[in-house]
Enzyme design. Structure first.
Site, PDB file in Angstrom:
ATOM      1  N   GLY A  21      17.866  26.739 -20.595  1.00 56.32           N
ATOM      2  CA  GLY A  21      16.598  27.346 -21.590  1.00 56.32           C
ATOM      3  C   GLY A  21      16.839  28.474 -22.574  1.00 56.32           C
ATOM      4  O   GLY A  21      16.217  28.452 -23.601  1.00 56.32           O
ATOM      5  N   ARG A  69      17.440  36.469  -1.720  1.00 56.69           N
ATOM      6  CA  ARG A  69      16.572  35.160  -2.185  1.00 56.69           C
ATOM      7  C   ARG A  69      16.608  34.057  -1.485  1.00 56.69           C
ATOM      8  O   ARG A  69      17.828  33.918  -0.922  1.00 56.69           O
ATOM      9  CB  ARG A  69      17.269  34.759  -3.550  1.00 56.69           C
ATOM     10  CG  ARG A  69      16.412  33.649  -4.376  1.00 56.69           C
ATOM     11  CD  ARG A  69      17.297  33.087  -5.437  1.00 56.69           C
ATOM     12  NE  ARG A  69      16.580  32.054  -5.971  1.00 56.69           N
ATOM     13  CZ  ARG A  69      16.963  31.080  -6.769  1.00 56.69           C
ATOM     14  NH1 ARG A  69      18.209  31.501  -7.277  1.00 56.69           N
ATOM     15  NH2 ARG A  69      16.448  29.969  -7.008  1.00 56.69           N
ATOM     16  N   GLU A 114      15.790  37.307 -11.485  1.00 54.11           N
ATOM     17  CA  GLU A 114      15.201  36.898 -10.373  1.00 54.11           C
ATOM     18  C   GLU A 114      15.783  38.100  -9.598  1.00 54.11           C
ATOM     19  O   GLU A 114      14.757  38.434  -8.517  1.00 54.11           O
ATOM     20  CB  GLU A 114      15.933  35.615  -9.768  1.00 54.11           C
ATOM     21  CG  GLU A 114      15.323  34.469 -10.426  1.00 54.11           C
ATOM     22  CD  GLU A 114      16.154  33.209 -10.527  1.00 54.11           C
ATOM     23  OE1 GLU A 114      17.462  33.362 -10.769  1.00 54.11           O
ATOM     24  OE2 GLU A 114      15.843  32.039 -10.031  1.00 54.11           O
TER      25      GLU A 114
END
Ligand code: ADP
Length: 403
Positions: A331, A94, A380
């Site tokens: 979240g 990433r 991810e």
């Protein structure tokens, strides 16, 4: 031994990793883990494993001062040893910033690395560690194919207006534009929307990625139309340690009148602000929720107030709202934050079912809510793993990087 893909997400104090079978599609990970506390007291842990013995932290003793150049070879040795049961065939990383041109994952080459080094000033907290991890893997396993996936790529579908600052054109032309981040998370969520929303998946959806770093993305047809982060990952929402959007006049005042240096301001805005700065207690939402002190509660209130405001503005960019998705640490786990944000959006037809919200159910909108409200855990790493397989199986010739 299973042929595998190693996914690395290297940050300033932690190295998250996941190991996937070297296969197309979305096979479940073989291992997920991290080395936390880099620079102080690194601790190796494996969070999840499928089909292999659960490794113990003691399997990898780490010196307190060990940095990525020591930790990554150790991790690779451990993974390639018989104990993990895998042979690493490719690595995927990433990388936070891909600049204006990289709309897709890419095979790492020396030319690409030089290009990405030039973007370090735009993401000083993340990019240097992302790139260091690539170099460490190249040094330890020369010739291993490596792929990079950019957090900025998902937003390259945005129109020009969404990317412009109201600055002189010459500055826009030289790349001072809104890039947007958290793209791997948004990409993953976009891919899951049809399962959860059917036909509404291609409608007006806002995804709230609320973690230590926090941003929102407004989507139409599951593509990014606008996002809260801008030129750097400092913009937009209030975060754990970052201030989010701030009057630029504050920065001028601090430098001109208070004598802060550029270094001081960088440290202030990236590491001493946000939840930590406002509460004076912690950058961690769970810790603040457990703390009744007024500054802790005010920090949570400000976080939710700012998030609701940003969401309402993003809805303007997509002409209304069909669904909200909450994801990432806050979240996915904070019923309080979700409720406080949604309560402020009642006027937009957002209504949550408090029981479902408290249970962290997938669908938390009430039956009468005009807007669907969902919790979808992000992933991810699987986005990086898929890209790594796709690019390395299509281009098997490994690229040997300069040491
Ligand atoms: P990152 O991956 O960027 O480090 P995460 O997505 O893991 O961040 O999110 C970390 C944030 O999530 C922290 O502020 C943490 O307190 C918050 N969080 C995790 N679990 C809970 C919980 N049960 N209640 C409230 N906040 C939580």
């Amino acid at each position: 031994m299973t042929d595998a893909i190693l996914v690395l997400n290297a940050g300033s104090s932690s190295l998250k990793f996941a190991v996937y079978p070297y296969a197309p599609g979305s096979p479940p990970p073989i291992l997920r883990g991290k080395i936390a506390g880099i620079g102080t007291n690194p601790v190796f842990s494996v969070r999840k494993s499928v089909g292999v013995a659960e490794p113990k932290a003691s399997l990898m003793p780490l010196e307190p001062s060990a940095e990525l150049d020591v930790l990554i070879p150790k991790l690779l040795d451990w993974l390639n040893s018989n104990r993990s049961g895998v042979t690493i065939r490719a690595a995927g990383h990433r990388v936070v910033h891909g600049g204006r041109t990289h709309a897709e994952p890419a095979l790492v080459t020396d030319v690409l690395l030089t290009e990405l080094e030039a973007l370090v000033p735009l993401a000083p907290l993340h990019q240097p560690h992302n790139l260091a991890a690539i170099r460490c893997v190249a040094a330890a396993l020369p010739g291993l194919p490596q792929i990079v996936c950019f957090d900025t790529s998902f937003h390259r579908t945005q129109n020009r207006l969404s990317q412009l600052f109201a600055l002189p054109r010459a500055m826009t032309d030289e790349g001072i534009v809104r890039y947007g981040f958290h793209g791997l998370s948004y990409d993953y969520i976009a891919g899951t929307l049809p399962t959860h929303l059917g036909g509404r998946a291609n409608g007006r959806v806002i995804v709230a990625h609320l973690g230590s770093g926090a941003s929102m993305c407004a989507m139409l047809n599951r593509r990014s139309v606008a996002t809260s982060m801008g030129f750097t990952a400092l913009d937009g929402l209030m975060m754990g340690r970052r201030c989010g959007a701030i009057d630029p006049g504050v920065v001028l005042y601090l430098m001109q009148e208070k004598g802060l240096t550029a270094q001081d301001v960088t440290s202030l805005l990236y590491t001493k602000s946000g939840l930590l700065g406002v509460s004076g207690i912690s950058n961690d939402m769970a810790a603040l929720e457990a703390n009744a002190a007024a500054p802790a509660q005010e920090a949570i209130d400000l976080f939710c107030y700012r998030a609701a405001g940003e969401l309402a503005w993003l809805a303007t960019a997509i002409g209304g709202l069909d669904a909200i998705v909450f994801t990432a640490g806050i979240g996915e786990n904070s019923a309080l934050v979700r409720r406080r944000i949604c309560d402020r959006l009642l006027w937009m037809g957002v209504e949550i079912d408090t029981d479902a919200n408290d249970r962290h159910a997938t669908r938390i909108g009430s039956l009468s809510s005009e807007v669907d409200v969902l919790i979808i855990p992000t992933d991810e790493e699987i986005i990086v793993a898929r890209a790594t397989h796709a690019l390395t199986s299509a281009k098997p010739a490994p690229t040997r990087l300069k040491p």
